[in-house]
Design a protein around this motif. Structure first.
Motif, short mmCIF file in Angstrom:
data_model
loop_
_atom_site.label_atom_id
_atom_site.label_comp_id
_atom_site.label_asym_id
_atom_site.label_seq_id
_atom_site.Cartn_x
_atom_site.Cartn_y
_atom_site.Cartn_z
N ASN A 119 0.97 -1.55 -0.07
CA ASN A 119 -0.10 -0.03 -0.15
C ASN A 119 1.08 1.61 0.20
O ASN A 119 2.38 1.26 0.69
CB ASN A 119 -1.01 -0.20 1.18
N HIS A 120 0.56 2.66 -1.26
CA HIS A 120 1.41 3.20 -0.97
C HIS A 120 1.22 3.72 0.68
O HIS A 120 2.41 4.71 0.58
CB HIS A 120 1.51 4.23 -2.40
N LEU A 121 0.25 4.35 0.71
CA LEU A 121 0.64 4.78 1.52
C LEU A 121 1.05 4.23 3.07
O LEU A 121 1.82 4.64 3.91
CB LEU A 121 -1.29 5.15 2.36
N GLY A 123 3.80 3.10 2.89
CA GLY A 123 5.68 3.53 2.05
C GLY A 123 5.79 4.55 3.17
O GLY A 123 6.50 4.90 3.30
N HIS A 124 4.84 5.46 2.65
CA HIS A 124 5.21 6.98 2.99
C HIS A 124 4.91 7.16 4.70
O HIS A 124 6.07 7.41 5.29
CB HIS A 124 3.82 8.02 2.75
N ALA A 125 4.28 6.27 5.35
CA ALA A 125 3.90 5.66 6.31
C ALA A 125 5.72 5.02 7.72
O ALA A 125 5.63 5.75 8.23
CB ALA A 125 3.03 4.75 7.52
N THR A 315 8.49 12.52 -0.86
CA THR A 315 8.08 13.00 -2.63
C THR A 315 7.80 11.04 -2.29
O THR A 315 8.81 10.45 -1.96
CB THR A 315 8.40 13.79 -3.32
N ASP A 316 7.51 11.39 -3.73
CA ASP A 316 6.85 9.33 -4.29
C ASP A 316 8.37 8.89 -4.81
O ASP A 316 9.04 10.09 -5.46
CB ASP A 316 5.93 9.63 -5.73
N ASN A 317 8.20 8.18 -4.14
CA ASN A 317 10.17 7.26 -4.35
C ASN A 317 9.70 5.54 -4.14
O ASN A 317 8.74 5.41 -3.31
CB ASN A 317 10.86 7.47 -3.90
ZN ZN Z 1 2.75 9.65 -2.31
#
Ligand code: ZN
Ligand code: KG4
Length: 366
Positions: A119-121, A123-125, A315-317
């Motif tokens: 889940n992309h979120l 990843g950020h978390a 940011t997205d990576n």
């Molecule tokens: Zn993002």
């Protein structure tokens, strides 16, 4: 442990290899980002003033193979040497998700490696653990073009959404404001730049949700107020644009600060024993200095450590996706080999919290 990560959920095509050495003290994390390749599609979308999903998907198809190859080459790790392939499987633009997940499935099948759907979120978390080895629990503020959320990060796979936007994401509000004022895409950095020479007191824009008992965010009313103010004084001089940007930014920082202050207080109540609590920010909007300054001040007042990972990891990576894969492997939560996993354009990080009031039947888009 080495994991190849792939990220294609929006307008960045990215691949990365992250390693975690199993040292004598496994509770101390010492991960290494061996490569982190990000290709931004900003130029492809600039003429349209926003991300065009079909253009994004096509650009991912064209670029992804080369980006994965570059990530492996940069890391000096061969496909044989990775332990798993982790790919963003949602939420995001479904065309891009299909490209990334299908590519990951093919690589994993060909190299006989497990595939982990991320889940992309998440990843950020989990990024703050990759960059700073932060301990659970902590508070995450995610403010990007697609998401605006406050999440209590309690453990791997254990997230509680405390607030979310009921309409526009904050980055989206910046981008739409920029577009109305004739500033180029992406709007956030240009609004910030114009605001430097503006008078933040000229327009009294609303502070949406400020003081509300509902913990969430809302930005569409603010956007409408900006449009009305701009229309009323058109044609706009450079000074008018600067004043609107400064006033908009002040309203955003004020509204955001109010919401975050609530969440900090809730964190204290729910985790009274947590020493040195931390607030982590992620997402492109976290680059904004006015917003950062507001959050820093709030944290120092509330006794929280304020943590902003380096912009490239904010940011997205794909490093964050590879890292989430490692965290899941370590926690024994990598799931079944995700060969059958279907991309999910909507995929809440927290499936327990009630759907948002006011966000429509399918939930908030951001
Ligand atoms: Zn993002
Ligand atoms: O995290 P990100 O790079 O990508 C995704 O949305 O997934 O965030 C991009 C967003 C855009 O809406 C952009 O306008 C906003 O972050 N942004 C900013 C700034 N830099 C980027 N917003 C406000 N101030 C900035 N300096």
């Amino acid at each position: 442990m080495r994991v190849l990560g792939i990220e294609t959920s929006c307008d960045e095509t990215a691949a990365s290899v992250v390693a975690l050495d199993g040292g004598s003290a496994p509770e101390i994390l010492s991960p290494k980002i061996l490569s982190n390749v990000v290709l931004s599609q900003i130029e492809e979308h600039a003429a349209f003033g926003g991300v065009v999903p079909e253009i994004a998907a096509r650009a991912h198809v064209e670029a992804l193979d080369g980006i994965v190859e570059a990530a492996l080459t940069d890391s000096a790790v061969s496909l044989d040497e990775v332990d798993a392939v982790a790919a963003t499987a949602g939420p995001g633009l479904v065309g891009g998700l299909i490209v990334g997940l299908m590519t990951a499935k093919a690589i994993a099948a060909a190299a006989n490696k497990p595939l982990i759907a991320i889940n992309h979120l998440e990843g950020h978390a989990l990024t703050a653990r990759l960059t700073d080895g932060l301990d659970f629990p902590y508070l995450l503020l995610l403010v990007s073009g697609g998401h605006t959320q406050i999440v209590a990060v309690r453990g791997v796979g254990d997230y509680q959404r405390w607030a979310s936007t009921i309409d526009d994401a904050l980055g989206e509000a910046f981008d739409k404001t920029a577009k109305m004022l004739g500033l180029p895409y992406p709007g956030g950095p240009n609004v910030e730049k114009a605001a430097v020479s503006g008078n933040a007191g000229r327009f009294a824009f609303p502070r949406p949700m400020k003081g509300s008992a509902q913990p969430d965010f809302s930005f569409s009313g603010l956007k409408t107020a900006v449009r009305q103010a701009a229309t009323a004084i058109a044609p706009l001089s450079d000074q008018d644009v600067a004043d609107i940007c400064a006033s908009f930014q002040a309203a955003v920082a004020d509204a955001l600060g109010d919401r975050v202050a609530r969440a900090l207080a809730r964190f204290r109540l729910e985790f009274p024993d947590k020493a040195n609590p931390a607030l982590v920010v992620a997402g492109g909007v976290a680059a904004n200095r006015t917003i950062k300054g507001t959050l820093e001040a709030l944290c120092s007042k509330a006794g929280f450590t304020f943590l902003a990972p380096p912009q490239k990891l904010c940011t997205d990576n794909a490093a964050m996706i590879a890292w989430a894969g490692i965290e899941r492997l370590r926690a024994g939560m990598a799931g079944e080999n995700a060969a059958d996993f279907v991309p999910r354009s909507r995929w809440p990080l927290d499936s327990v919290s009630a759907p948002l009031v006011g966000s429509g039947r399918r939930g908030a888009k951001a």
